[in-house]
Scaffold this motif. Structure first.
Motif, mmCIF file in Angstrom:
data_model
loop_
_atom_site.group_PDB
_atom_site.id
_atom_site.type_symbol
_atom_site.label_atom_id
_atom_site.label_comp_id
_atom_site.label_asym_id
_atom_site.label_seq_id
_atom_site.Cartn_x
_atom_site.Cartn_y
_atom_site.Cartn_z
ATOM 1 N N UNK A 141 38.583 43.450 36.972
ATOM 2 C CA UNK A 141 37.348 44.184 37.218
ATOM 3 C C UNK A 141 37.463 45.137 38.398
ATOM 4 N N UNK A 142 38.199 44.723 39.443
ATOM 5 C CA UNK A 142 38.397 45.606 40.593
ATOM 6 C C UNK A 142 39.221 46.830 40.200
ATOM 7 N N UNK A 143 40.210 46.628 39.342
ATOM 8 C CA UNK A 143 40.987 47.765 38.834
ATOM 9 C C UNK A 143 40.083 48.736 38.066
ATOM 10 N N UNK A 144 39.248 48.169 37.203
ATOM 11 C CA UNK A 144 38.395 49.004 36.359
ATOM 12 C C UNK A 144 37.476 49.874 37.203
ATOM 13 N N UNK A 145 36.802 49.273 38.164
ATOM 14 C CA UNK A 145 35.851 50.041 38.967
ATOM 15 C C UNK A 145 36.560 50.989 39.923
ATOM 16 N N UNK A 146 37.735 50.601 40.405
ATOM 17 C CA UNK A 146 38.504 51.513 41.247
ATOM 18 C C UNK A 146 38.955 52.731 40.436
ATOM 19 N N UNK A 147 39.423 52.479 39.199
ATOM 20 C CA UNK A 147 39.856 53.588 38.346
ATOM 21 C C UNK A 147 38.684 54.495 37.994
ATOM 22 N N UNK A 148 37.531 53.887 37.693
ATOM 23 C CA UNK A 148 36.343 54.689 37.377
ATOM 24 C C UNK A 148 35.913 55.506 38.589
ATOM 25 N N UNK A 149 35.940 54.877 39.780
ATOM 26 C CA UNK A 149 35.555 55.607 40.988
ATOM 27 C C UNK A 149 36.506 56.739 41.303
ATOM 28 N N UNK A 162 26.079 43.031 33.510
ATOM 29 C CA UNK A 162 26.519 44.369 33.131
ATOM 30 C C UNK A 162 27.959 44.601 33.566
ATOM 31 N N UNK A 163 28.300 44.174 34.776
ATOM 32 C CA UNK A 163 29.671 44.341 35.267
ATOM 33 C C UNK A 163 30.654 43.553 34.414
ATOM 34 N N UNK A 164 30.293 42.311 34.094
ATOM 35 C CA UNK A 164 31.184 41.479 33.286
ATOM 36 C C UNK A 164 31.345 42.068 31.891
ATOM 37 N N UNK A 165 30.232 42.481 31.285
ATOM 38 C CA UNK A 165 30.283 43.053 29.937
ATOM 39 C C UNK A 165 31.110 44.336 29.921
ATOM 40 N N UNK A 166 30.900 45.190 30.900
ATOM 41 C CA UNK A 166 31.618 46.458 30.969
ATOM 42 C C UNK A 166 33.113 46.225 31.109
ATOM 43 N N UNK A 167 33.503 45.270 31.955
ATOM 44 C CA UNK A 167 34.927 45.010 32.133
ATOM 45 C C UNK A 167 35.537 44.392 30.876
ATOM 46 N N UNK A 168 34.722 43.738 30.037
ATOM 47 C CA UNK A 168 35.223 43.149 28.799
ATOM 48 C C UNK A 168 35.454 44.192 27.718
ATOM 49 N N UNK A 169 34.603 45.228 27.661
ATOM 50 C CA UNK A 169 34.708 46.204 26.579
ATOM 51 C C UNK A 169 35.572 47.406 26.944
ATOM 52 N N UNK A 170 35.651 47.739 28.243
ATOM 53 C CA UNK A 170 36.374 48.949 28.656
ATOM 54 C C UNK A 170 37.836 48.609 28.887
ATOM 55 N N UNK A 171 38.657 48.878 27.896
ATOM 56 C CA UNK A 171 40.085 48.570 28.014
ATOM 57 C C UNK A 171 40.877 49.846 27.765
#
Length: 558
Positions: free
Chosen positions: A257-265, A60-69
């Motif tokens: 991926x760390x950027x994505x989750x940090x930005x989401x958080x 799920x984490x890998x897929x989410x980081x692939x689609x959320x740009x």
């Protein structure tokens, strides 16, 4: 009437997404008859390279980081500015629930039922070789527009007056760090934990120190710095496409991926604890300041924030090859898109929190988003300058995610269409894929991303509609109810063809009134319309032949 609390809006969105996941998501899982007792392609093949059964949290984490740009960020911001936040929010909510998340889930499951093959292969098996080639051509043209829009978005970020040069330096240091991480993991055989422990502090240093070593293009060489950065970014795309995955794409994606989750958080912290209210107008009108109509322009402008054809390529290209259990398709496919919907809501909130006419909203969407994230991060005590650098670099990172995949997929498709193999084919197909974006970017005088964003959104959502068309044919041939794919397909098809018609009509009228003018957007729009009509004819003929022949249900029908 007092402005509405953004916290209240966020809670409503989360509640609706949660209900949709439990009810409609469960309905779809039952309709597709997901069964964990059935082995998945990943567990059958399990070659350790492409087909790898992966635990649900990791996948799920890998897929989410692939689609959320960048798509779910820029689209909602532009739509909110043009038409008000309420129409954009409603389309983000209901578009995600009934179209975007369903599209991703259906693509993932259709691929699962066809030995984890791509959606183009699903079209080929269920329609015809001609439909397959038309579909590949459509995908390639759509990817070209992805590259155009996102390259220029990044270039515009690098030339912004206040933070751009610092973000440019941080961005290239980040790419060098990605190469270092790739070497550490692959050539030097460092354990992942050790490599991460070294890379993450360096990443924080890059975010903090980029502004201290700004990188600007010399005016003596580049009279237009935006065009200069366009060329440099396309050069990056070239090498990202032909280099082995472990050198750049995989380590950069891991760090991204760390950027994505940090930005989401950070975004969720801002929504929940910022105390902001929706100061921007909820509704501006049925036409924006340039006269573009809400119907259909709203839908193609929000683009990936509600529905994305690009996701179907990810679902059927890589994610389907990693499902360990069939029922994981629910949280990954349907749930992953709902998470992207939250990214879109956070982006829209960076517009909602300011009154109309505020200086913060007169900047580009990248700076609006980064400025909003910086305000949210400031709640944690992070200095505004560092927070702004983080926001802009995070955005550039999301763009790199898209550019990497889009260029490589474009190269794959062109090689498939032409049969161009070997290193010459790899280099030649990449150059050919990047040639059109280079032409469009160099010949466009205004901000290219603003000019090309509507055609990008239209082609991307039309790709989603055509994916659903192929899935609908498969469902019909399988003896299943196609309505939950067919009805969204018809809606998206109507909005996108309507939009493309708006691009073509003025050009055709001008052509009849005067000398012929070569314009990229209406010509490509006309080509996309033609391919779509041909695919609709192919689909109709396939279904008609199937019904008249009374053929047995195929093996992929389960």
């Amino acid at each position: 009437m007092a402005p509405m609390s953004i916290l209240t809006i966020a809670l409503i969105v989360i509640a609706l997404f949660s209900i949709a996941y439990r009810l409609y998501g469960r309905f779809l899982r039952q309709e597709f008859k997901l069964d964990n007792r059935q082995p998945t392609p990943a567990s059958i093949v399990n070659d350790g390279v492409d087909y790898v059964p992966t635990r649900l949290p990791i996948l799920l984490a890998q897929h989410f980081s692939s689609i959320a740009a960048a798509g779910p960020i820029v689209g909602p911001i532009l739509a909110g500015l043009w038409f008000g936040w309420l129409p954009a929010l409603l389309w983000i909510i209901f578009g995600n629930i009934f179209i975007g998340a369903m599209h991703d889930f259906a693509n993932l499951t259709a691929s699962l039922r066809h030995k984890a093959r791509s959606i183009a292969e699903v079209v080929k098996e269920n329609m015809s070789q001609r439909a397959y080639l038309l579909f590949l051509l459509f995908i390639w043209l759509s990817l070209v527009y992805v590259i155009v829009a996102f390259t220029d978005l990044t270039a515009s970020t690098f030339v912004s007056a206040e933070y751009g040069a610092g973000v440019a330096s941080s961005s290239f240091l980040y790419l060098l760090l990605s190469i270092f991480l790739g070497l550490a993991l692959t050539r030097w055989q460092w354990p992942l934990g050790r490599a991460t422990a070294v890379a993450l502090p360096l990443l924080l240093l890059i975010i903090w120190g980029g502004q201290a070593i700004p990188l600007s293009l010399p005016a003596s060489i580049f009279s237009n710095p935006t065009k200069g950065w366009d060329v440099i970014i396309l050069v990056y795309c070239f090498f990202a496409s032909i280099l082995p995955l472990w050198v750049l794409l995989q380590p950069r994606g891991y760090l991204g991926g760390y950027f994505l989750y940090a930005a989401l958080g950070v975004g969720m912290i801002g929504l929940f604890f910022g105390g902001y209210t929706a100061e921007y107008p909820a509704f501006i009108g049925f036409h924006n300041a340039k006269g573009a109509p809400l119907f259909p322009i709203l839908f193609i402008t929000v683009a990936c924030g509600a529905c994305s054809g690009f996701h179907g390529l990810v679902c059927s290209g890589t994610t389907s090859k990693q499902l360990a259990k069939e029922e994981d398709a629910g949280p990954v496919g349907y749930g992953g898109m709902l998470l992207e919907g939250l990214v879109a809501v956070i982006a829209l909130a960076t517009v909602m929190m300011f009154p109309a006419g505020d200086a913060a909203l007169k900047k580009g969407p990248t700076e609006i988003y980064a400025g909003g994230l910086a305000r949210f991060a400031n709640l944690l005590g992070i200095p505004m300058e560092v927070a702004m650098s983080f926001g802009l670099l995070a955005f550039a990172t999301f763009v790199y995610d898209t550019l990497d995949v889009a260029t490589r997929l474009g190269r794959y498709i062109l090689q498939e269409l032409t049969g161009w193999e070997g290193s010459a084919g790899r280099i030649g197909a990449t150059l050919a894929t990047l040639a059109l974006p280079l032409f469009f970017l160099m010949t466009t005088q205004e901000a290219a991303y603003l000019k090309f964003w509507p055609i990008f959104g239209a082609s991307n959502q039309l790709l989603a509609a055509l994916s659903l068309l192929g899935i609908s044919v498969w469902l019909i041939k399988s003896g299943k109810n196609p309505l939950y794919a067919l009805l969204p397909m018809l809606f998206v098809l109507t909005m996108t063809l309507w939009s493309l018609g708006l691009f073509v009509a003025p050009w055709l009228q001008g052509w009849t009134a005067g000398p012929f003018q070569i314009e990229a957007i209406p010509i490509v729009a006309l080509i996309l319309i033609a391919i779509t009509l041909l695919l609709l004819i192919e689909a109709y003929q396939t279904v008609a032949r199937h019904k008249s022949a009374g053929k047995p249900v195929p093996s992929s029908a389960r």
